[in-house]
Enzyme design. Structure first.
Site, PDB file in Angstrom:
ATOM      1  N   ASP A  19       0.716  -4.342   0.186  1.00 28.48           N
ATOM      2  CA  ASP A  19       2.058  -3.865  -0.182  1.00 28.48           C
ATOM      3  C   ASP A  19       2.324  -2.487   0.426  1.00 28.48           C
ATOM      4  OD1 ASP A  19       0.360  -2.445  -1.826  1.00 28.48           O
ATOM      5  OD2 ASP A  19       1.485  -2.809  -3.677  1.00 28.48           O
ATOM      6  N   SER A  20       1.329  -1.919   1.112  1.00 29.04           N
ATOM      7  CA  SER A  20       1.559  -0.701   1.896  1.00 29.04           C
ATOM      8  C   SER A  20       2.648  -0.954   2.938  1.00 29.04           C
ATOM      9  CB  SER A  20       0.261  -0.247   2.579  1.00 29.04           C
ATOM     10  OG  SER A  20      -0.319  -1.306   3.313  1.00 29.04           O
ATOM     11  N   ASP A  75      -1.019  -9.212  -1.112  1.00 26.99           N
ATOM     12  CA  ASP A  75      -0.921  -8.334  -2.282  1.00 26.99           C
ATOM     13  C   ASP A  75       0.175  -8.781  -3.234  1.00 26.99           C
ATOM     14  OD1 ASP A  75      -2.520  -6.146  -2.865  1.00 26.99           O
ATOM     15  OD2 ASP A  75      -1.548  -4.841  -1.401  1.00 26.99           O
ATOM     16  N   LYS A  77      -4.281 -10.428  -3.951  1.00 25.15           N
ATOM     17  CA  LYS A  77      -4.942  -9.204  -4.434  1.00 25.15           C
ATOM     18  C   LYS A  77      -4.047  -8.567  -5.493  1.00 25.15           C
ATOM     19  CE  LYS A  77      -5.265  -5.190  -1.949  1.00 25.15           C
ATOM     20  NZ  LYS A  77      -4.576  -4.202  -2.803  1.00 25.15           N
ATOM     21  N   GLU A 113      -3.973  -5.001  -8.397  1.00 19.71           N
ATOM     22  CA  GLU A 113      -4.584  -3.723  -8.774  1.00 19.71           C
ATOM     23  C   GLU A 113      -4.919  -3.696 -10.253  1.00 19.71           C
ATOM     24  OE1 GLU A 113      -2.185  -0.393  -7.504  1.00 19.71           O
ATOM     25  OE2 GLU A 113      -2.111  -1.105  -5.420  1.00 19.71           O
ATOM     26  N   GLU A 145     -10.806   1.957  -3.545  1.00 16.46           N
ATOM     27  CA  GLU A 145      -9.975   2.877  -2.748  1.00 16.46           C
ATOM     28  C   GLU A 145     -10.160   4.313  -3.204  1.00 16.46           C
ATOM     29  OE1 GLU A 145      -5.851   1.822  -2.097  1.00 16.46           O
ATOM     30  OE2 GLU A 145      -5.440   3.779  -1.162  1.00 16.46           O
TER      31      GLU A 145
END
Ligand code: KIV
Length: 284
Positions: free
Chosen positions: A42-43, A81, A111, A113, A180
């Protein structure tokens, strides 16, 4: 045959796992033979779309970029993501949206978080056929709670909670976990303690694999964190190429003969004043 989530899981402690982000088909095609895993991170909200953080990224955008990366690759495992707001509310919300991602992109895993707080959701997804890569330590979607992007685990007092996150995602069935922005000693300890591969980004060489944002390592991003090594200067190369193009257009050097379409009988038309039969354009 494409790499699968169980293939990545089986690489624990072996040859380092090579991962990069990819957001579109063309770059995916270029990097696919050289990596084990392509993350549609999602960056992309910040790197491709100019958002200040990953928080505003919509699910449909992830699906659009995810399907492009799947179309552009044939070897690496593609992981997409889950963006902020698409999975945190409940396991069933997460399943509904993750199933959309899997069906509409053709990716091999998602993925998300979070550690302890997301363990129940990870278990729910894995039990229902969705491979999950977890992401702990610095979790960018929580930027507004953290008050910035802060390296994790530089004080021993922080370790217990982060280790608990690592154990929770392992026990819930994640096939790997991104660490991270984490102090090396803590990343090394977690890598030793859990049975799934750790993929580091700013978390030292102690991890089982590494990931970077492609545009960062290619020198395309205006600012990069300390942990990024730039392997090319594509930003400078693009600027130099565009400067040359602009100069050649202004001086009418481009387009030149080699880049111009002519009529099939242009030589003859010039001789008989264009009185021959109407010629057809060729090429695209
Ligand atoms: O979105 C992303 O690019 C990521 C990587 C930083 C792991 O989550």
């Amino acid at each position: 045959m494409r790499v699968t989530a169980p293939d990545i899981r089986a690489r624990k402690g072996g040859e380092p796992i090579v991962c990069l982000t990819a957001y579109h088909a063309h770059t995916a095609r270029l990097i696919d033979p050289h990596v084990d895993l392509l993350l549609v991170g999602d960056s992309l909200g910040m790197v491709m779309h100019g958002y200040e953080s990953t928080v505003p990224v919509p699910l449909d955008l992830m699906i659009m970029h995810g399907s492009a990366v799947v179309r552009g690759s044939s070897h690496a495992l593609v992981v997409v993501d889950m963006p902020f707001g698409s999975y945190e509310e409940s396991p069933s919300q997460a399943f509904h949206n993750a199933a959309r991602v899997m069906k509409e992109t053709g990716c091999g895993a998602i993925k998300l978080e979070g550690g302890v707080r997301m363990a129940e959701t990870i278990r729910y997804l894995v039990e229902r056929g969705i491979p999950v890569m977890a992401h702990i330590g610095l979790t960018p979607q929580a930027v507004n709670v953290m008050g910035g992007y802060k390296t994790q685990g530089r004080a021993r007092s922080e370790w217990q909670a982060i280790e608990a996150d690592a154990r929770a995602v392992e026990e819930a069935g994640a096939f790997s976990v991104v660490l991270e922005g984490m102090a090396e000693l803590l990343a090394a300890k977690i890598t030793r303690e859990i049975a799934i591969p750790t993929i580091g980004i700013g978390a030292s060489a102690e991890c089982d694999g590494q990931i970077l944002v492609l545009e960062d390592m290619l020198g395309l991003s205006p600012r990069v964190p300390k942990f990024v090594k730039t392997y090319a200067a594509l930003g400078e190369a693009i600027e130099a190429a565009v400067r040359r193009y602009a100069d050649e257009v202004r001086r009418r050097v481009f387009p030149d003969e080699a880049h111009t379409y002519r009529m099939r009988d242009e030589g003859r038309s010039a001789v008989d004043g264009g009185a021959t039969k109407k010629p057809k354009m060729t090429g695209s």
